[in-house]
Design a protein around this motif. Structure first.
Motif: not given
Ligand code: MG
Length: 149
Positions: A8, A10, A42
């Motif tokens: 993931d 961000h 995540h």
């Molecule tokens: Mg995420």
């Protein structure tokens, strides 16, 4: 046995909390996101769903659903943990890639937080941290690999 991987990324922006593995980390910026933006959690969720061949975080907890706005990603992780059928977690290995702040003081709290939520011994959880050699200052990346049996 089943293996799963997750990844993931961000964006880091001002005015958001920096939450990594459920641990709040003091910083002048945090993760953009629909939930709390916890990229590490995540990645772990995607690894769990990947291991059991059951879609991904977006198919289970769509970011278009208002009920997930601002939610602690640990709540989603606990739910994902409950969807593994008869499988148990053998071990979880993760890497967080972040330029700043330095994560060393937070590694053990993050391990404990993940282990508590997954209901496994902390010795089965690994959290490693890398920097980006200043090539990526405004993002956090997380990777996870999990083994189920
Ligand atoms: Mg995420």
């Amino acid at each position: 046995m089943r293996i799963g991987t997750g990844w993931d990324l961000h964006r880091l922006v001002e005015g958001r909390r920096l939450v990594i593995g459920g641990v709040d980390i003091p910083a002048p910026f945090g993760e953009e996101g629909h939930s709390d933006g916890d990229a590490l959690v995540h990645a772990v969720i995607d690894a769990l769903f990947g291991a059991v061949g059951d879609g991904d975080i977006g198919s289970h907890y769509p970011d278009t659903d208002p009920k997930y706005r601002g939610i602690s990603s640990l709540v989603l992780l606990a739910d994902a943990r409950s969807r593994l059928g008869s499988f148990g977690i053998v071990n979880l290995d993760t890497t967080v890639i972040l330029q700043a702040p330095k994560l060393r003081p937070y590694i053990d709290p993050i391990r404990l937080s993940l282990a508590r939520t997954l209901d496994i011994d902390p010795s089965r959880v690994s959290v490693k941290a890398k920097t980006t050699e200043h090539l990526l200052e405004h993002a956090i990346i997380a990777q996870a690999a999990v083994l189920l049996a």
